[in-house]
Design an enzyme around this catalytic site. Structure first.
Site, short mmCIF file in Angstrom:
data_model
loop_
_atom_site.label_atom_id
_atom_site.label_comp_id
_atom_site.label_asym_id
_atom_site.label_seq_id
_atom_site.Cartn_x
_atom_site.Cartn_y
_atom_site.Cartn_z
N SER A 114 0.85 -1.20 0.00
CA SER A 114 0.00 0.00 0.00
C SER A 114 0.89 1.25 0.00
O SER A 114 1.60 1.53 0.97
CB SER A 114 -0.90 -0.02 1.24
N HIS A 119 -1.08 -1.19 -4.41
CA HIS A 119 -2.36 -0.81 -3.81
C HIS A 119 -2.36 0.70 -3.57
O HIS A 119 -1.46 1.24 -2.90
CB HIS A 119 -2.54 -1.58 -2.51
N ASP A 136 -4.51 3.79 -2.11
CA ASP A 136 -5.63 4.16 -1.24
C ASP A 136 -6.05 5.59 -1.52
O ASP A 136 -5.29 6.53 -1.26
CB ASP A 136 -5.21 4.04 0.22
N MET A 188 -8.42 8.49 -0.42
CA MET A 188 -9.24 8.91 0.74
C MET A 188 -9.69 10.35 0.56
O MET A 188 -8.93 11.17 0.05
CB MET A 188 -8.41 8.78 2.01
N HIS A 231 -8.14 1.55 -4.47
CA HIS A 231 -9.12 1.34 -3.41
C HIS A 231 -9.77 2.69 -3.09
O HIS A 231 -9.14 3.56 -2.48
CB HIS A 231 -8.36 0.76 -2.19
N MET A 272 -11.91 5.04 -1.17
CA MET A 272 -12.60 5.32 0.10
C MET A 272 -13.14 6.74 0.00
O MET A 272 -12.61 7.69 0.59
CB MET A 272 -11.61 5.16 1.27
N MET A 286 -11.74 -5.33 4.69
CA MET A 286 -11.00 -4.39 5.53
C MET A 286 -10.83 -5.00 6.92
O MET A 286 -11.82 -5.32 7.59
CB MET A 286 -11.75 -3.05 5.66
N ASP A 326 -6.98 -6.32 3.84
CA ASP A 326 -6.33 -5.01 3.90
C ASP A 326 -6.40 -4.43 5.31
O ASP A 326 -7.48 -4.07 5.78
CB ASP A 326 -7.03 -4.08 2.89
C1 DX5 Z 1 -6.29 1.64 5.32
C2 DX5 Z 1 -5.82 1.34 3.93
C3 DX5 Z 1 -4.78 0.29 3.88
C4 DX5 Z 1 -3.53 0.64 4.64
C5 DX5 Z 1 -2.82 -0.63 4.98
O1 DX5 Z 1 -7.41 2.42 5.29
O2 DX5 Z 1 -6.90 0.91 3.11
O3 DX5 Z 1 -4.48 -0.09 2.54
O4 DX5 Z 1 -2.67 1.50 3.94
O5 DX5 Z 1 -1.74 -0.35 5.82
P1 DX5 Z 1 -1.27 -1.37 6.96
O6 DX5 Z 1 -0.86 -2.64 6.26
O7 DX5 Z 1 -0.11 -0.65 7.60
O8 DX5 Z 1 -2.43 -1.57 7.89
ZN ZN Z 2 -6.50 -0.05 1.10
#
Ligand code: DX5
Ligand code: ZN
Length: 221
Positions: free
Chosen positions: A13, A38, A40, A42, A71, A73, A142, A180
């Site tokens: 990630s 990956h 993320d 947000m 991903h 969010m 998640m 994840d």
């Molecule tokens: C959290 C993200 C994850 C996160 C994972 O909201 O969706 O992808 O970056 O990080 P670790 O492996 O450190 O929990």
């Molecule tokens: Zn993620």
């Protein structure tokens, strides 16, 4: 029964990488043997944090050939799908909690030529996505409340992986089960034997001194 010869895939990630040198980070993670990257996304609304947007992804696309596992969010998510597709996403995962017409938008993602993923938060039951399993290429469980890397794995996530693996087998479906949040070499073997095909990892890869060793530890611990 799961094919034991299929090795688990590792999707580092990028959120946990050094943001001051993203080009070096994505090139290093590709050279270290990552399977997917990956990403993320947000929005400070669906989750209480902000990361990066389509322009960063578009530029990373020019220096990295790993599949981009985006991903989302984000809420509302509908307007973002095309944006991230155009930026270079290979997989687009949307949250069951963020959208009403899940089936319709998974279909939109597939019609764009991307792999379509659905994700559920720790507080959401697998029941919420049983009706779309026939349509998805991946399910992202998640195992932390989304928003931040470096959180602790929520153990009840394991049961969801088992339930999904059973549903997949019973219904003769074909999707990746991805997990994840809080994944580390200590819990990876249990996740893999429960049925996980893809381990997303932020802290356990990007915060380790040697990315290649970190990825191998997750694959073979
Ligand atoms: C959290 C993200 C994850 C996160 C994972 O909201 O969706 O992808 O970056 O990080 P670790 O492996 O450190 O929990
Ligand atoms: Zn993620």
């Amino acid at each position: 029964m799961k094919n034991l010869k299929t090795p688990v895939l590792i999707a580092p990630s990028l959120m946990a990488a050094n943001m001051l040198c993203l080009k070096n980070e994505v090139q290093a993670i590709e050279a270290a043997g990552a399977d997917w990257l990956h990403l993320d996304i947000m929005d400070g609304h669906f989750v209480p944090n902000l990361t990066f947007g389509p322009d960063i992804i578009r530029q990373l696309r020019t220096v990295c050939s790993l599949p981009f596992d985006v991903h989302l969010m984000v809420e509302p998510v509908e307007l973002c799908i095309d944006l991230y597709h155009k930026a270079g996403a290979d997989h687009i995962t949307i949250h069951a909690e963020a959208i009403r017409d899940l089936r319709h938008y998974l279909d939109v993602i597939k019609k764009l030529g991307c792999k379509a993923g659905v994700s559920i938060n720790p507080g959401t039951s697998v029941d919420a996505i049983l009706s779309v399993l026939d349509l998805v290429d991946l399910v992202l469980i998640m195992s932390v409340n989304p928003g931040f890397y470096g959180q602790s794995f929520i153990p009840s996530s394991l049961d969801k992986i088992v339930t999904l693996a059973e549903a997949r087998k019973e219904r003769n479906l074909n999707f990746y089960i991805c997990v994840d949040g809080g994944v580390n070499p200590g819990n990876a073997p249990g996740l893999i034997s429960a049925g996980a095909d893809v381990l997303v990892a932020g802290n356990s890869v990007f915060k380790q001194p040697d990315y290649s060793v970190a990825i191998q530890k997750l694959k073979h611990s």
